[in-house]
Design an enzyme around this catalytic site. Structure first.
Site, PDB file in Angstrom:
ATOM      1  N   HIS A  54       0.858  -1.187   0.000  1.00 13.30           N
ATOM      2  CA  HIS A  54       0.000   0.000   0.000  1.00 13.30           C
ATOM      3  C   HIS A  54       0.894   1.237   0.000  1.00 13.30           C
ATOM      4  CE1 HIS A  54      -3.803  -2.052   1.860  1.00 13.30           C
ATOM      5  NE2 HIS A  54      -3.297  -2.734   0.845  1.00 13.30           N
ATOM      6  N   GLU A  56       1.097   3.822   1.847  1.00 12.98           N
ATOM      7  CA  GLU A  56       1.667   4.207   3.140  1.00 12.98           C
ATOM      8  C   GLU A  56       2.865   3.333   3.503  1.00 12.98           C
ATOM      9  OE1 GLU A  56      -2.918   4.259   3.836  1.00 12.98           O
ATOM     10  OE2 GLU A  56      -1.502   3.318   2.448  1.00 12.98           O
ATOM     11  N   CYS A  87      -2.140  -0.605   7.537  1.00 13.11           N
ATOM     12  CA  CYS A  87      -1.318   0.600   7.449  1.00 13.11           C
ATOM     13  C   CYS A  87      -1.339   1.391   8.751  1.00 13.11           C
ATOM     14  CB  CYS A  87      -1.771   1.463   6.276  1.00 13.11           C
ATOM     15  SG  CYS A  87      -1.434   0.668   4.682  1.00 13.11           S
TER      16      CYS A  87
END
Length: 150
Positions: A54, A56, A87
């Site tokens: 992801h 992040e 995350c």
């Protein structure tokens, strides 16, 4: 000169647009330390064949490398969409000081929309979170991406 929240979120939006061009869900992130962007990230789950890639996570991994420490004390993470549980958990472990995000995620958001992972009273790390910075631009980018795929 210290980067503003709007400028940092604009940089995250640039990453989100690049992710969309690569066929990924358009989410982008940047990490700011001592007033400057130290890393950037965008969704890379398809390109890296990695469910943890992801935006992040990508940005935090890069920031840890740049700063030479997996603890990201003194850092602010800017991301275009409310982080998921994975995350948010990684931000806690990294000791991010502050999170700034754009659009709420009513399906998987872990910063208050669906779950409240951040600042849970039983966790040892607390962080400042600000929502809604360039939310309309962030949300529209996602809506446009998914409209094109239907």
């Amino acid at each position: 000169m210290t980067i503003s929240d709007l400028d940092a979120m604009s940089a995250a939006l640039d990453e989100a647009r690049a992710a969309a061009q690569a066929g990924e869900v358009p989410i982008g992130a940047v990490v700011v330390h001592e007033g400057a962007i130290v890393s950037r990230g965008q969704n890379r789950v398809l390109r890296d064949v990695d469910p943890t890639a992801h935006a992040e996570i990508v940005a935090m991994r890069a920031a840890a490398t740049v700063l030479g420490n997996y603890r990201l004390n003194g850092c602010t993470l800017y991301v275009t969409l409310e982080p998921c549980a994975m995350c948010a958990g990684a931000m806690i472990h990294a000791r991010i000081d502050k999170l700034v995000f754009g659009a709420d995620d009513p399906k998987a958001g872990a910063c208050g929309s669906v779950l409240a992972v951040l600042n849970h009273p039983k966790l040892n790390h607390q962080m400042w979170a600000e929502r809604g910075v360039l939310a309309e631009e962030s949300g529209e980018l996602l809506r446009e991406f998914f409209r094109e795929r239907r």
